[in-house]
Write a protein that holds these residues in place. Structure first.
Motif, mmCIF file in Angstrom:
data_model
loop_
_atom_site.group_PDB
_atom_site.id
_atom_site.type_symbol
_atom_site.label_atom_id
_atom_site.label_comp_id
_atom_site.label_asym_id
_atom_site.label_seq_id
_atom_site.Cartn_x
_atom_site.Cartn_y
_atom_site.Cartn_z
ATOM 1 N N VAL A 1 -60.521 17.693 13.815
ATOM 2 C CA VAL A 1 -61.415 17.771 12.655
ATOM 3 C C VAL A 1 -61.963 16.397 12.286
ATOM 4 O O VAL A 1 -62.651 16.259 11.287
ATOM 5 N N SER A 2 -61.633 15.388 13.072
ATOM 6 C CA SER A 2 -62.314 14.106 12.973
ATOM 7 C C SER A 2 -63.252 13.997 14.170
ATOM 8 O O SER A 2 -63.137 14.746 15.135
ATOM 9 N N ILE A 3 -64.169 13.059 14.087
ATOM 10 C CA ILE A 3 -65.106 12.885 15.199
ATOM 11 C C ILE A 3 -64.360 12.123 16.294
ATOM 12 O O ILE A 3 -64.369 10.896 16.350
ATOM 13 N N SER A 4 -63.683 12.849 17.146
ATOM 14 C CA SER A 4 -62.866 12.237 18.179
ATOM 15 C C SER A 4 -63.713 11.902 19.398
ATOM 16 O O SER A 4 -64.861 12.318 19.547
ATOM 17 N N GLY A 5 -63.089 11.152 20.306
ATOM 18 C CA GLY A 5 -63.778 10.806 21.535
ATOM 19 C C GLY A 5 -64.134 12.015 22.360
ATOM 20 O O GLY A 5 -65.156 12.016 23.071
ATOM 21 N N LEU A 6 -63.322 13.052 22.268
ATOM 22 C CA LEU A 6 -63.600 14.269 23.019
ATOM 23 C C LEU A 6 -64.925 14.882 22.588
ATOM 24 O O LEU A 6 -65.729 15.318 23.420
ATOM 25 N N HIS A 7 -65.177 14.907 21.280
ATOM 26 C CA HIS A 7 -66.427 15.481 20.790
ATOM 27 C C HIS A 7 -67.632 14.659 21.249
ATOM 28 O O HIS A 7 -68.643 15.210 21.677
ATOM 29 N N GLN B 1 -66.296 5.103 18.083
ATOM 30 C CA GLN B 1 -66.706 3.797 18.609
ATOM 31 C C GLN B 1 -66.140 3.572 20.004
ATOM 32 O O GLN B 1 -66.855 3.159 20.922
ATOM 33 N N ARG B 2 -64.827 3.806 20.143
ATOM 34 C CA ARG B 2 -64.175 3.590 21.431
ATOM 35 C C ARG B 2 -64.859 4.379 22.531
ATOM 36 O O ARG B 2 -65.148 3.857 23.615
ATOM 37 N N THR B 3 -65.184 5.634 22.255
ATOM 38 C CA THR B 3 -65.828 6.465 23.262
ATOM 39 C C THR B 3 -67.242 5.981 23.559
ATOM 40 O O THR B 3 -67.671 5.950 24.718
ATOM 41 N N LEU C 1 -62.516 -2.851 28.332
ATOM 42 C CA LEU C 1 -63.784 -3.387 27.820
ATOM 43 C C LEU C 1 -64.145 -2.734 26.481
ATOM 44 O O LEU C 1 -64.673 -3.402 25.580
ATOM 45 N N ALA C 2 -63.855 -1.449 26.352
ATOM 46 C CA ALA C 2 -64.066 -0.784 25.058
ATOM 47 C C ALA C 2 -63.149 -1.381 23.995
ATOM 48 O O ALA C 2 -63.561 -1.603 22.844
ATOM 49 N N LEU C 3 -61.893 -1.652 24.365
ATOM 50 C CA LEU C 3 -60.948 -2.279 23.443
ATOM 51 C C LEU C 3 -61.456 -3.644 22.995
ATOM 52 O O LEU C 3 -61.433 -3.976 21.797
ATOM 53 N N LEU C 4 -61.933 -4.436 23.942
ATOM 54 C CA LEU C 4 -62.445 -5.767 23.613
ATOM 55 C C LEU C 4 -63.633 -5.681 22.664
ATOM 56 O O LEU C 4 -63.725 -6.439 21.686
ATOM 57 N N THR C 5 -64.530 -4.753 22.929
ATOM 58 C CA THR C 5 -65.715 -4.611 22.070
ATOM 59 C C THR C 5 -65.332 -4.216 20.652
ATOM 60 O O THR C 5 -65.853 -4.764 19.669
ATOM 61 N N VAL C 6 -64.413 -3.258 20.531
ATOM 62 C CA VAL C 6 -63.961 -2.835 19.201
ATOM 63 C C VAL C 6 -63.379 -4.005 18.431
ATOM 64 O O VAL C 6 -63.674 -4.219 17.245
ATOM 65 N N LEU C 7 -62.523 -4.801 19.073
ATOM 66 C CA LEU C 7 -61.828 -5.879 18.375
ATOM 67 C C LEU C 7 -62.744 -7.058 18.066
ATOM 68 O O LEU C 7 -62.533 -7.763 17.073
#
Length: 785
Positions: free
Chosen positions: A265-271, A325-327, A352-358
């Motif tokens: 029910v949150s906007i997850s990466g799967l969605h 964001q991660r997705t 790379l996604a982790l680096l961008t988020v941080l």
């Protein structure tokens, strides 16, 4: 590169645990040292291992410095103490989707101009507009005033406070939540200030991209509410479409937690991935109909671009939360790789996604969703990597079904250590619930909700709601099944369990995978510490303007008062007391004492009752199925003595039965010291206690009557108790002015502790009495900033 990114992330994490920031000068020196080490390490005439070690240390230092610089910049934007709780007139823009409640609205506000001379206000604040209270005061002037909308420019008179939240063991850090979002003050909007100024709308809309997105989200939310005004699941559809979860009622959240589908029910990466894939497939099919288009741009690249744009649009309209964001960043890396013809591994994509988020948000590591989101994807990549060698012939329907079951099993097992650390529970039916809910929500419910957002055809939304309601019926049935609950595990057991998960999920054929289960055992079995026999741990919880005190002995637990009610669906029992009881392993209260019926003391009663069984319930309230507290009641647990000193039995039939005066007064003592709990007794009750109890009142620690209000704490009572330590339980900058300055002066001979300043105050009654303050024991650099 992979180790370097992890080292950079470690540096950021280390910074977030600091009590103080290193300062801008120290940060600049650290940054220069880190960059120098990064430049010099490859040319140093040392071994490869030493060179790699220097690089990793430099990356840790660089991450630490980056987070420190960002934090210093954010802390510089603060509200001066001298301007707290004073009328300030500001102009600005409603910057985010307003969140409505029964009492009014709350929204982020970008401050553009401060018109009050000399005042200084942070750039972004969180404002609450309470209206229609029906008290006949100035707030009733708000009745009929049009509610603000996202993107509007307003002139408000506000009263602001620095960011402040409750600070308790195993509690939610509201100050960190505000700090991460750049909300550097909170406050309320005045309906009319002392000069007669009222709230004024200055502009209908301010044209900026961020405000346009928030206005679109508001329009879509209202479209859903208008089409389904009384539908029970409309809040879930809104959450799936635009990421606004406030319309989901509390019972539905409980059901989602018990079935382990909260992430859906949150906007997850799967969605986000699903929407991107559907749009890419559609674009690929349509693009192939145009021969000239394919000559200009290959269909595969057009599909990649369409999928990425869809992911970007969905992430933005859904509020740009961390899982989305991660997705988005992962899909960006994959899209660039596909368009450039290069192959980037799954691990490198995730990192790379982790680096961008941080880099964008170094405070993301403070969010539970950060760990659960990246952890779940890491498990999926880890499990999937072991099966890349399967041939196409092996992937028949039964093989696909087996893989689906393996994925569910892997994600469930992989999330257990973190779920126990953060929530002290996990759903035993989660694999079954997710096996049904994931395809239903991801491939049917969410696409239909988004389709309605684009093409508002009511029949489409009614169909979507009917399908969701059937899924909710199934989840409601599964929610009745047992849920694993246990105390919060120590950190070392969580780290050991994570290692066990990795070992357990190794590819088939790897020897002794069962040893991973052995590494999981400590996180499931290690019990929290309890006081020794003859010792008591007494926590005066930080519940705001109210009182809740938890008393633990070697084998028993007593709760004195349940804290205040915060709103129609929120109270201290739900937010603070019950989570703490669960975290410390208290499933059953041996005694509950509610001093009197005022809502700042009894507001959390129903939530505490819902937490678990209560062996004995004592109170001065009537009609709640409890035993009256009466002077003379006493008992002993594990070498700790409990004595009730007030009220008298005759007080229940007397004419003067004001709630404060009927407060249950309880003394907790052992051979080494004593603590006195007084509720909200007033001066007349104090005189009666002095005459009746005399020397029995003397205690090392006094939880000050009535939060330090003027009608209590008479000099004679303070002299009779003679406390070495005085504890004030009061809300930060509360409207009553508690504790009063003159009352604080009366306790000048005692050490003074305040929950609004010190957080949870723990009193340890042992051979001697010791006191620990939560904010001092676990300091963070954003506290009181």
């Amino acid at each position: 590169m992979r180790c370097a990114i992890l080292a950079f992330a470690a540096g950021i994490l280390i910074l977030q645990w600091q009590a103080r920031l290193p300062g801008m000068t120290a940060a600049a020196i650290c940054a220069a040292a880190a960059l120098g080490a990064l430049a010099a390490a490859p040319r140093c005439s040392v071994s490869a291992k030493v060179s790699r070690g220097i690089l990793l240390c430099a990356c840790v230092l660089l991450g630490f410095t980056w987070a420190a610089w960002r934090a210093e910049c954010r802390l510089a934007d603060q509200l001066p103490e001298e301007w707290e709780v004073r009328d300030i007139q500001i102009d600005g823009v409603v910057a985010a989707l307003p969140q409505r409640s029964g009492r009014g609205e709350r929204f982020a506000f970008d401050v553009e101009t401060v018109t009050t001379p000399g005042a200084r206000v942070p750039r972004r604040v969180l404002l609450s507009w309470y209206r229609a209270w029906g008290r006949g005061g100035e707030d009733d002037a708000n009745v009929g005033v049009q509610m603000p909308r996202a993107g509007e420019r307003w002139r408000f008179t506000v009263r602001l406070k620095r960011p402040h939240g409750s600070a308790n063991p195993h509690g939610f850090d509201y100050e960190a939540w505000l700090f991460e979002r750049g909300l550097r003050a909170t406050g309320t909007i005045r309906a009319r200030d002392q000069s007669g100024n009222e709230a004024v709308r200055l502009d209908e809309f301010v044209w900026r991209p961020a405000y346009l997105v928030e206005r679109m989200r508001e329009v879509l939310r209202q479209r859903f509410l208008d089409a389904l005004p009384d539908a029970p699941c409309v809040g879930v559809l809104i959450a799936l479409a635009i990421g606004d979860q406030r319309a989901i009622p509390g019972p539905q959240w409980d059901m989602f937690r018990r079935t382990g589908v909260t992430h859906l029910v949150s906007i997850s990466g799967l969605h986000v991935t699903m929407i991107a894939a559907l749009c890419a497939l559609l674009a690929n099919a349509l693009w192939r109909f145009g021969g000239r288009l394919m000559l200009w741009l290959p269909a595969q690249r057009a599909a990649v671009a369409a999928g990425w744009l869809a992911a970007l649009g969905y992430t933005v309209i859904a509020g740009f939360e961390i899982p989305a964001q991660r997705t988005l960043y992962m899909l960006s890396v994959v899209a660039l790789a596909l368009c450039s013809g290069r192959s980037i591994g799954t691990v490198r994509t995730l990192l790379l996604a982790l680096l961008t988020v941080l880099i964008i948000d170094p405070w993301a590591v403070l969010a539970v969703g950060f760990w659960l989101s990246f952890g779940a994807v890491a498990v999926l990549f880890f499990v999937g990597a072991a099966r890349l060698g399967e041939t196409a012939s092996a992937r028949r329907w039964h093989s696909g079904l087996r893989q689906w079951g393996t994925v569910q099993w892997s994600v469930t097992v992989g999330s257990v250590p973190l779920l126990l650390l953060f929530f002290q529970q996990f759903s035993l039916v989660s694999p079954l619930a997710n096996a049904v809910a994931i395809p239903a929500v991801s491939f049917i419910v969410t696409p239909l909700a988004l389709l309605y957002a684009l093409f508002p055809w009511p029949l489409l939304l009614h169909l979507d709601h009917w399908l969701l309601a059937r899924l909710m019926d199934l989840l409601g049935w599964l929610a009745a099944w047992p849920v694993w609950q246990q105390p919060a595990p120590p950190l070392w057991t969580v780290l050991l369990a994570l290692a066990g998960v990795v070992w357990l999920l190794l590819p088939r054929g790897f020897p002794a995978r069962w040893l991973g289960l052995c590494l999981l055992l400590p996180v499931l079995t290690v019990q929290p510490a309890r006081p020794l026999s003859g010792e008591a741990w007494i926590d005066v919880l930080d519940v705001g303007q109210g009182l809740a005190v938890l008393v633990r002995t070697a084998e028993h637990t007593l709760l004195y008062d349940t804290g205040p009610r915060y709103g129609a669906e929120s109270d201290a029992g739900q937010r603070i007391v019950a989570p703490l009881l669960r975290a410390v392993g208290v499933a059953r209260l041996d005694a509950l004492v509610v001093s009197h019926r005022d809502l700042d003391h009894a507001g959390g009663l129903e939530s505490v009752r819902a937490h678990g069984p209560i062996a004995r319930f004592l109170t001065s309230m009537t009609g709640v199925g409890a035993e009256p507290c009466v002077d003379g009641q006493s008992w002993e647990w594990d070498g700790i003595r409990f004595a009730m000193l007030h009220p008298l039995a005759s007080d229940y039939s007397g004419q003067d039965r004001r709630p404060n005066g009927m407060s249950c007064v309880l003394r907790v003592s052992n051979d080494g010291g004593a603590l006195l709990l007084t509720g909200d007794i007033e001066t007349v009750n104090e005189r009666a206690l002095i005459a009746r109890a005399g020397a029995q009142l003397r205690s090392d620690v006094l939880v000050v009557p009535h939060h330090g209000g003027r009608g209590s704490s008479s000099p004679a009572f303070i002299a009779a108790v003679a406390p070495r330590d005085a504890v004030f339980s009061a809300g930060y900058r509360n409207t009553f002015g508690h504790p009063r300055a003159d009352v604080l002066e009366r306790y000048a001979a005692s050490r003074q502790w305040r929950t609004d300043r010190d957080g949870d105050v723990r009193v340890v009654l042992g051979t001697e009495t010791r006191i620990l303050a939560w904010r001092a024991a676990w300091p963070r650099y954003w506290y009181h900033r």
